[in-house]
Design a protein around this motif. Structure first.
Motif, PDB file in Angstrom:
ATOM      1  N   ILE A 152       0.860  -1.184   0.000  1.00 27.26           N
ATOM      2  CA  ILE A 152       0.000   0.000   0.000  1.00 27.26           C
ATOM      3  C   ILE A 152       0.903   1.243   0.000  1.00 27.26           C
ATOM      4  N   VAL A 153       0.563   2.214  -0.824  1.00 25.65           N
ATOM      5  CA  VAL A 153       1.327   3.463  -0.872  1.00 25.65           C
ATOM      6  C   VAL A 153       0.359   4.627  -0.651  1.00 25.65           C
ATOM      7  N   ILE A 154       0.633   5.421   0.371  1.00 24.90           N
ATOM      8  CA  ILE A 154      -0.261   6.546   0.694  1.00 24.90           C
ATOM      9  C   ILE A 154       0.550   7.831   0.888  1.00 24.90           C
ATOM     10  N   LEU A 185      -0.266  12.055   1.926  1.00 24.03           N
ATOM     11  CA  LEU A 185      -1.355  12.910   2.407  1.00 24.03           C
ATOM     12  C   LEU A 185      -1.131  14.377   2.052  1.00 24.03           C
ATOM     13  N   GLU A 186      -2.206  15.060   1.761  1.00 28.87           N
ATOM     14  CA  GLU A 186      -2.183  16.517   1.585  1.00 28.87           C
ATOM     15  C   GLU A 186      -3.149  17.081   2.627  1.00 28.87           C
ATOM     16  N   ILE A 187      -2.596  17.807   3.583  1.00 30.03           N
ATOM     17  CA  ILE A 187      -3.414  18.273   4.706  1.00 30.03           C
ATOM     18  C   ILE A 187      -3.512  19.793   4.680  1.00 30.03           C
ATOM     19  N   ILE A 230       0.122  21.045   3.916  1.00 28.87           N
ATOM     20  CA  ILE A 230       1.264  20.209   4.278  1.00 28.87           C
ATOM     21  C   ILE A 230       1.179  18.950   3.426  1.00 28.87           C
ATOM     22  N   VAL A 231       2.217  18.685   2.636  1.00 23.57           N
ATOM     23  CA  VAL A 231       2.191  17.550   1.704  1.00 23.57           C
ATOM     24  C   VAL A 231       3.253  16.535   2.114  1.00 23.57           C
ATOM     25  N   THR A 232       2.856  15.292   2.311  1.00 24.43           N
ATOM     26  CA  THR A 232       3.854  14.271   2.662  1.00 24.43           C
ATOM     27  C   THR A 232       4.373  13.589   1.403  1.00 24.43           C
ATOM     28  N   GLU A 233       5.513  12.949   1.519  1.00 28.93           N
ATOM     29  CA  GLU A 233       5.974  12.034   0.475  1.00 28.93           C
ATOM     30  C   GLU A 233       5.116  10.770   0.574  1.00 28.93           C
ATOM     31  N   PRO A 234       5.086   9.956  -0.492  1.00 32.12           N
ATOM     32  CA  PRO A 234       4.273   8.726  -0.403  1.00 32.12           C
ATOM     33  C   PRO A 234       4.976   7.660   0.437  1.00 32.12           C
ATOM     34  N   ASP A 235       5.195   7.959   1.699  1.00 28.48           N
ATOM     35  CA  ASP A 235       5.959   7.084   2.607  1.00 28.48           C
ATOM     36  C   ASP A 235       5.058   6.268   3.528  1.00 28.48           C
ATOM     37  N   ALA A 280      -6.360  12.220   0.761  1.00 32.36           N
ATOM     38  CA  ALA A 280      -5.438  11.077   0.793  1.00 32.36           C
ATOM     39  C   ALA A 280      -5.209  10.536  -0.612  1.00 32.36           C
ATOM     40  N   ASN A 281      -3.942  10.373  -0.976  1.00 35.11           N
ATOM     41  CA  ASN A 281      -3.581   9.765  -2.268  1.00 35.11           C
ATOM     42  C   ASN A 281      -3.195   8.318  -2.000  1.00 35.11           C
ATOM     43  N   ILE A 282      -3.771   7.434  -2.789  1.00 38.18           N
ATOM     44  CA  ILE A 282      -3.566   6.007  -2.526  1.00 38.18           C
ATOM     45  C   ILE A 282      -3.245   5.277  -3.816  1.00 38.18           C
ATOM     46  N   ALA A 292       7.234  -1.189  -8.999  1.00 43.90           N
ATOM     47  CA  ALA A 292       6.777   0.012  -9.710  1.00 43.90           C
ATOM     48  C   ALA A 292       5.553   0.609  -9.022  1.00 43.90           C
ATOM     49  N   LEU A 293       5.547   1.937  -8.898  1.00 44.25           N
ATOM     50  CA  LEU A 293       4.401   2.617  -8.286  1.00 44.25           C
ATOM     51  C   LEU A 293       3.174   2.459  -9.167  1.00 44.25           C
ATOM     52  N   GLY A 294       2.028   2.243  -8.544  1.00 48.81           N
ATOM     53  CA  GLY A 294       0.792   2.134  -9.311  1.00 48.81           C
ATOM     54  C   GLY A 294       0.146   3.496  -9.514  1.00 48.81           C
ATOM     55  N   THR A 295      -0.924   3.497 -10.307  1.00 51.56           N
ATOM     56  CA  THR A 295      -1.684   4.734 -10.501  1.00 51.56           C
ATOM     57  C   THR A 295      -2.423   5.062  -9.206  1.00 51.56           C
ATOM     58  N   LYS A 296      -2.415   6.344  -8.830  1.00 51.40           N
ATOM     59  CA  LYS A 296      -3.048   6.709  -7.558  1.00 51.40           C
ATOM     60  C   LYS A 296      -4.395   7.389  -7.766  1.00 51.40           C
ATOM     61  N   THR A 297      -5.221   7.271  -6.761  1.00 45.42           N
ATOM     62  CA  THR A 297      -6.434   8.086  -6.723  1.00 45.42           C
ATOM     63  C   THR A 297      -6.318   9.020  -5.522  1.00 45.42           C
TER      64      THR A 297
HETATM   65  P1  ADP Z   1       0.462  15.187  -8.424  1.00 41.92           P
HETATM   66  O1  ADP Z   1       1.485  15.788  -9.295  1.00 41.92           O
HETATM   67  O2  ADP Z   1      -0.366  14.125  -9.067  1.00 41.92           O
HETATM   68  O3  ADP Z   1      -0.328  16.201  -7.678  1.00 41.92           O
HETATM   69  P2  ADP Z   1       2.374  14.912  -6.356  1.00 41.92           P
HETATM   70  O4  ADP Z   1       3.659  14.276  -6.688  1.00 41.92           O
HETATM   71  O5  ADP Z   1       2.296  16.391  -6.265  1.00 41.92           O
HETATM   72  O6  ADP Z   1       1.267  14.347  -7.345  1.00 41.92           O
HETATM   73  O7  ADP Z   1       1.877  14.304  -4.988  1.00 41.92           O
HETATM   74  C1  ADP Z   1       0.654  14.631  -4.427  1.00 41.92           C
HETATM   75  C2  ADP Z   1       0.453  13.711  -3.231  1.00 41.92           C
HETATM   76  O8  ADP Z   1       0.306  12.375  -3.685  1.00 41.92           O
HETATM   77  C3  ADP Z   1       1.625  13.672  -2.275  1.00 41.92           C
HETATM   78  O9  ADP Z   1       1.138  13.572  -0.949  1.00 41.92           O
HETATM   79  C4  ADP Z   1       2.368  12.413  -2.660  1.00 41.92           C
HETATM   80  O10 ADP Z   1       3.037  11.860  -1.563  1.00 41.92           O
HETATM   81  C5  ADP Z   1       1.246  11.508  -3.084  1.00 41.92           C
HETATM   82  N1  ADP Z   1       1.647  10.505  -4.067  1.00 41.92           N
HETATM   83  C6  ADP Z   1       2.445  10.658  -5.145  1.00 41.92           C
HETATM   84  N2  ADP Z   1       2.546   9.525  -5.840  1.00 41.92           N
HETATM   85  C7  ADP Z   1       1.793   8.598  -5.192  1.00 41.92           C
HETATM   86  C8  ADP Z   1       1.469   7.226  -5.409  1.00 41.92           C
HETATM   87  N3  ADP Z   1       1.924   6.556  -6.457  1.00 41.92           N
HETATM   88  N4  ADP Z   1       0.657   6.627  -4.524  1.00 41.92           N
HETATM   89  C9  ADP Z   1       0.157   7.281  -3.479  1.00 41.92           C
HETATM   90  N5  ADP Z   1       0.415   8.555  -3.210  1.00 41.92           N
HETATM   91  C10 ADP Z   1       1.212   9.223  -4.051  1.00 41.92           C
END
Ligand code: ADP
Ligand code: ZN
Ligand code: MG
Length: 484
Positions: free
Chosen positions: A5-7, A9-11, A159-164, A201-203, A212-217
Motif C-alpha cells: 500500500i502506498v499513501i 497525504l495533503e493536509i 502540508i504535503v507528505t511524500e508517499p511514505d 489522501a492519495n492512494i 513500480a508505483l501504481g496509478t493513484k487516486t
Molecule cells: P500530483 O502531481 O499528481 O499532484 P504529487 O507528486 O504532487 O502528485 O503528490 C501529491 C500527493 O500524492 C503527495 O502527498 C504524494 O506523496 C502523493 N503521491 C504521489 N505519488 C503517489 C502514489 N503513487 N501513490 C500514493 N500517493 C502518491
C-alpha cells in the motif's frame, strides 16, 4: 499477488490568526451570519489589492520548523486558476514552486506497533481558503445553491507528505501527531469535524515484485479520523480488486460518501498545467530574514514529544500513560495542575485517563470546560487516601461532581456516605454474617481460603459498600480465629 500500500497525504489546516490572509476581515466564520465578514479583497472585487498578513508567515514558520523543514528565504505567491462559485476571483492565491518550506519529516509510532517510522514532508505552503457552498435540496435534488464568503481568504497551510505511508493505521498516526502538534503550537485548533483541519489522501497499490508505483487516486471529503480510516480501507480494497482482474485504476479524484461507506468518482485528476499557475503580480516576492527564522525557532513552545519525555521522567509515568495525557494539550495541562498538589502521579493519571475522560467523553465536554477542576479532583483523591471514602464510592461521587459541579466534601456531607471505619459497627455486622453462613465458616476452617471472600462480600453488601474491605477481612479472620 503480493502488493504494498502506498499513501501520501495533503493536509490543509486553517490558521488561527485574527485576520484573514490578505485583508483585515475577521476569521471567525463558524456559526456566523453568512457574508458578514467580507470586504472587496476577499470578495475578489476588481481593483482591490491583497496585503500579506505577517502573522500567517509567522504561523507557517512555526509549523514548518516543528516539522523539521528547510525554510525557503525567498517565497513567491502564485495564482492557481480554476472556476468555481466559491472562488470569487476565479483564482486562488497559493504558492507553487517556491513554497515557504520543503524537506521535513515527522516520526510516528502507529498504534499496535513498537517501532517508529519516519514520514517525510515534501512541502509546506501558504494559501487562501475559498468560500463555502450551501446546497438546498428537495427530494434529494439540489434546487438552489447559496454561497457564504466568510471563509474566503481564511489563511491555510497545506502540508504535503511524500508517499511514505504504508497503511491506514500509519496515516491516522501521522494525522493524530500532526493535529496534536499544531494544537501545541497554537496555530490551528485541529478540528476535523468543523473542517479547520482537512485531509486529502492519495492512494495506490504497488506490485512488490516489480516495485513500480501504481496509478493513484485522491480521496477527499472525510471529516473524522474514523472516516479517513474507512475511506482508505475501502479504496485499498477497491483498487486491489481492479488489479486482480487486470483492470486499470483510473487517475481520478474521488469523494468519500459517509452514508454508503464508499468512495465515488468526482472527476478525473487535474494536472498542474490545468491550473495555469503564474506568479501573483499583486504581491511582491517575500523575503524571510534569517534572524526572523532564528527568533521563531527559539520561541517555539514545548512540543508534544518533549512534554511526553518530561512526563515519563518527572512523574515516572509509563510511555503509554504519558502519550495519552499529552495527546490533548488541555488534558496534559489538567494533569500538571493537579500534580502540583498531589504526588501519587500514577493514581492521578489513572483518574484523569479513566473517570475524567469517561465523563467528559460521554457528555462531549471539552476538558477545559469541565465542572470538576483539577483542584476538585485532588480533594477527592485525598479523601480516598485518608480513608474517608473508598475508591469505589469515589467513582460515584466523581460522577455527581461532574453532573452538579459540587465539591466532593459537600456531596459527602449531604449524603452521609462516608466509609465505615468504626470497628464496633463492622463487628456487629460480622457477627450477623457469621451467624447466617455457618457452612461457609466451616469451609474456611476446613482450609478453603476462598470462602472468606464470600463472607467479606456479605459484609460489604450489608454496609452498602461503605466498609473498608481490608479492615473487614482482618476483622473477619480475627473473629473466626477466636470462635474456633
Ligand atoms: P500530483 O502531481 O499528481 O499532484 P504529487 O507528486 O504532487 O502528485 O503528490 C501529491 C500527493 O500524492 C503527495 O502527498 C504524494 O506523496 C502523493 N503521491 C504521489 N505519488 C503517489 C502514489 N503513487 N501513490 C500514493 N500517493 C502518491
Ligand atoms: Zn476581507
Ligand atoms: Mg501535486
Amino acid at each position: 499477488m503480493l502488493d504494498d500500500i502506498v499513501i501520501g497525504l495533503e493536509i490543509h489546516i486553517q490558521l488561527l490568526t485574527k485576520a484573514k490572509i490578505f485583508c483585515n476581515c475577521s476569521t471567525t466564520y463558524f456559526d456566523q451570519e453568512p457574508n458578514t465578514h467580507t470586504c472587496p479583497v476577499c470578495l475578489g472585487l476588481p481593483g482591490s489589492l491583497p496585503v500579506l498578513n505577517q502573522k500567517v508567515v509567522e504561523f507557517a514558520l512555526k509549523t514548518a520548523l516543528a516539522l523539521n523543514c528547510k525554510i525557503n528565504q525567498t517565497n513567491l505567491f502564485h495564482r492557481k486558476n480554476y472556476f468555481y462559485p466559491d472562488l470569487p476571483k476565479a483564482y486562488q492565491i497559493s504558492q507553487f514552486d517556491q513554497p515557504i518550506a520543503i524537506n521535513g519529516f515527522l516520526e510516528i509510532v502507529p498504534e499496535n506497533s513498537r517501532t517508529g517510522r519516519t514520514i517525510r514532508v515534501n512541502r509546506v505552503h501558504m494559501e487562501e481558503d475559498a468560500g463555502k457552498l450551501i446546497h438546498l435540496e428537495r427530494d434529494g435534488q439540489i434546487v438552489c445553491s447559496l454561497v457564504d464568503y466568510n471563509r474566503s481568504g481564511i489563511p491555510l497551510l497545506e502540508i504535503v507528505t511524500e508517499p511514505d505511508i504504508c497503511s491506514p493505521e500509519e496515516a491516522i498516526a501521522f494525522l493524530q501527531k500532526l493535529r496534536t502538534m499544531v494544537q501545541y503550537l497554537e496555530v490551528c485548533d485541529g478540528n476535523l469535524e468543523k473542517g479547520s483541519m482537512r485531509c486529502d489522501a492519495n492512494i495506490s497499490i504497488r506490485e512488490s515484485r516489480t516495485g513500480a508505483l501504481g496509478t493513484k487516486t485522491e480521496v477527499k471529503n472525510m471529516n473524522s479520523f474514523r472516516a479517513i480510516k474507512k475511506a482508505l480501507e475501502f479504496e485499498i480494497t477497491r483498487q486491489r480488486r481492479l488489479l486482480e482482474r487486470s483492470e486499470q485504476v483510473l487517475a481520478e479524484t474521488r469523494r468519500w460518501d459517509e452514508a454508503s461507506g464508499k468512495t465515488l468518482s468526482m472527476r478525473s485528476k487535474e494536472e498542474a498545467l490545468d491550473y495555469r499557475y503564474f506568479p501573483e503580480p499583486d504581491l511582491p516576492p517575500l523575503t524571510i530574514e534569517q534572524s526572523w527564522i532564528e527568533q521563531v525557532k527559539n520561541n517555539l513552545p514545548e512540543l508534544p514529544e518533549q512534554r511526553k519525555e518530561r512526563f515519563v521522567i518527572d512523574y515516572k509515568l509509563s510511555n503509554y500513560d504519558a502519550q495519552r495525557l499529552i495527546e490533548v494539550k488541555s488534558l496534559g495541562n489538567y494533569f500538571e495542575n493537579a500534580a502540583q498538589y498531589y504526588q501519587d502521579y500514577k493514581n492521578l493519571a489513572n483518574w484523569v485517563l479513566g473517570e475524567l475522560l469517561r465523563c467528559s467523553g460521554e457528555g462531549n465536554i471539552a476538558i477545559e470546560s469541565c465542572t470538576v477542576s483539577s483542584n476538585d479532583l485532588v480533594e477527592l483523591l485525598q479523601l480516598i487516601d485518608n480513608k474517608t471514602i473508598s475508591g469505589k464510592m469515589a467513582k460515584g461521587i466523581f460522577e455527581e461532581m461532574f453532573k452538579t459541579g459540587q465539591s466532593a466534601a459537600d456531596l459527602i456531607k449531604k449524603s452521609g456516605i462516608t466509609q465505615i471505619s468504626n470497628e464496633a459497627q463492622i463487628n456487629d455486622i460480622i457477627n450477623k454474617v457469621i451467624e447466617d453462613n455457618p457452612e461457609t465458616v466451616q469451609d474456611f476452617n476446613a482450609g478453603k481460603e476462598k470462602a472468606i471472600h464470600f463472607l467479606v462480600g456479605q459484609v460489604m453488601k450489608h454496609t452498602k459498600g461503605r466498609a473498608q474491605p481490608d479492615l473487614v477481612l482482618n476483622l473477619l479472620k480475627e473473629r473466626i480465629d477466636k470462635n474456633s
